[in-house]
Design a protein around this motif. Structure first.
Motif, short mmCIF file in Angstrom:
data_model
loop_
_atom_site.label_atom_id
_atom_site.label_comp_id
_atom_site.label_asym_id
_atom_site.label_seq_id
_atom_site.Cartn_x
_atom_site.Cartn_y
_atom_site.Cartn_z
N LEU A 30 73.15 36.17 -0.47
CA LEU A 30 72.43 37.46 -0.42
C LEU A 30 72.12 37.83 1.02
N MET A 31 71.66 36.87 1.81
CA MET A 31 71.33 37.14 3.22
C MET A 31 72.55 37.65 3.98
N THR A 32 73.70 37.03 3.72
CA THR A 32 74.94 37.46 4.40
C THR A 32 75.27 38.90 4.01
N GLN A 35 72.95 41.38 5.79
CA GLN A 35 73.30 41.58 7.21
C GLN A 35 74.49 42.52 7.35
N SER A 36 75.46 42.41 6.42
CA SER A 36 76.65 43.27 6.55
C SER A 36 76.35 44.71 6.14
N CYS A 55 61.72 47.17 0.46
CA CYS A 55 62.31 47.52 1.76
C CYS A 55 63.11 46.33 2.28
N VAL A 56 63.78 46.55 3.41
CA VAL A 56 64.30 45.41 4.18
C VAL A 56 63.54 45.39 5.50
N VAL A 57 63.32 44.18 6.01
CA VAL A 57 62.51 43.97 7.22
C VAL A 57 63.36 43.32 8.28
N MET A 63 67.29 39.20 12.19
CA MET A 63 67.93 39.22 10.86
C MET A 63 67.16 40.16 9.95
N TRP A 64 67.86 40.74 8.96
CA TRP A 64 67.22 41.58 7.95
C TRP A 64 66.85 40.72 6.73
#
Length: 417
Positions: A30-32, A35-36, A55-57, A63-64
């Motif tokens: 999910l993190m990858t 980021q994309s 939201c995204v932080v 990193m988001w």
């Protein structure tokens, strides 16, 4: 249910946020993806944020992360990183509203210690500091005791650090008590003045005649050595405690238990009652604490104690300030170093070297150095010849050659038929 997890965060109210190890692959995936999908800056134009909004932080590591607005504070917002648990004040320019990932449940689980009441009914700051220092980013074992009443509530758990119960440790530190007479098993330390004080277990030995891999961890004389079974490939700690042994999973468990003891060793009392063979923790010169046993008091002013590191075989004279009581749970692991006598040779009748080993004068110092060269850091194998009255072995080097043959060639030992 019991599972391994990593503690991602400890909140100011003592809430322990964990990410189960089984979730790690999905979380990394999910993190990858996040980021994309988010290569922009945060939202720069004015936006009317609402409490609870997804939201995204953009974190301090650039990193988001997935987030949720928990409080509106003017130009900054209080945001919770929903997959890690931590709450931070974030400038609006580091946030971006999105509903992209709201269908995926948070990866971290908020937890509380089962039937455990903090002093004063809430976790005091020093207790929270202790929890944060002990737990953050550490792998722990979780035993689920009670599910929350609602899906967003806290899971009630017992948490174990290398075999040590966190509730027991916090109660021992007087940070909390058991609820409703619930029995929190006390963190038991071995006291020196207890009659029939417990001792370490010896490891099971291979059958006589079987050849098995060993590592020599300490030499007393060319004839008397300490060995460890099945040495791992990992690098060794410094010289005296040198090398580990035992079946891999048991060894990993012991190393894990010692790691945790090293984190909280300052809270274990110093040893003040000295009893021969008493198990204890001793600080080695690398600053780490190892399992040991007390052998004798060597000096009285100041007090200095002769101890033996039971997982290595080596001896040391240390001040009393470097001995602490050992938790009982560290005694369930057998000692890793086994005292053995080597068969097949004896001191040379005509060894002219005048320098002798003071405690074993039948051997020259040169013979000891030669034997050290034959075994130190080498992958060796052994075969047990007798277990009584002493464990007696044949010790082999490369190509199944007996290691003592080198001493015989040098005239430092004779064959003993």
């Amino acid at each position: 249910k019991t599972f391994q997890a990593v503690v991602s965060y400890v909140g100011h109210d003592g809430t322990i946020y964990i990410v189960p190890k089984s979730f790690e692959t999905e979380l990394n995936k999910l993190m990858t993806e996040i980021q994309s999908n988010f290569k922009c800056l945060g939202l720069l134009e004015p936006y009317c944020w609402k409490k609870g909004e997804a939201c995204v932080v953009r974190g301090s590591d650039t990193m988001w992360y997935r987030g949720k607005v928990v409080e509106l504070c003017g130009s900054t917002l209080q945001v919770q990183y929903i997959d890690h648990g931590c709450i931070e004040k974030i400038p609006q320019c580091h946030l971006y509203p999105t509903t992209l990932y709201t269908g995926i449940p948070p990866f971290c689980i908020p937890c509380q210690l089962y039937k455990t009441v903090p002093m004063g009914n809430f976790w005091q700051q020093d207790a929270v500091n202790c929890l944060q220092d002990l737990l953050t980013n550490e792998e722990v074992e979780i035993h689920v005791q009670e599910l929350p009443d609602n899906p967003w509530g806290k899971l009630s758990i017992n948490l174990y650090l290398g075999g040590m119960s966190l509730s027991s440790f916090m109660a021992y530190q007087k940070y909390c008590v058991a609820e409703d007479g619930q029995d929190i098993s006390e963190l038991e330390l071995i006291e020196g003045d207890v009659p029939d004080s417990p001792s370490y277990m010896l490891p099971p030995l291979p059958d006589p005649g079987d050849i098995f891999p060993v590592r020599v961890t300490h030499l007393v004389s060319p004839k008397e050595v300490y060995i460890c079974l099945e040495p791992p490939e990992s690098p060794l700690p410094p010289s005296a405690p040198e090398g580990h042994a035992g079946c891999d999973s048991e060894l990993e468990s012991l190393e894990e238990a010692l790691k945790w003891c090293n984190k909280c060793v300052e809270s274990f009392p110093l040893v003040t009652h000295f009893q021969t063979e008493m198990p204890c923790l001793v600080e080695y010169q690398d600053g780490l604490w190892y399992r040991a046993k007390l052998l004798s008091v060597e000096e009285f002013d100041p007090v200095k104690i002769l101890v033996q590191f039971v997982d290595y075989g080596s001896f040391s004279v240390v001040p009393a300030s470097r001995l602490r009581h050992i938790p009982y749970h560290l005694l369930k692991y057998p000692v890793q170093a086994i005292r053995t006598l080597l068969a097949g040779f004896k001191p040379a009748l005509y060894d002219k070297d005048e320098k002798r080993i003071p405690y074993s004068p039948e051997w020259s110092v040169e013979a000891l150095w030669a034997m050290m060269e034959c075994v130190e850091g080498k992958q060796l194998s052994a075969s047990i010849l007798a277990v009584s009255p002493e464990v007696t072995i044949s010790l082999y080097g490369d190509g199944q050659n007996l290691v003592h043959m080198k001493l015989i060639e040098m005239g430092l030992a004779d064959l003993d038929e």
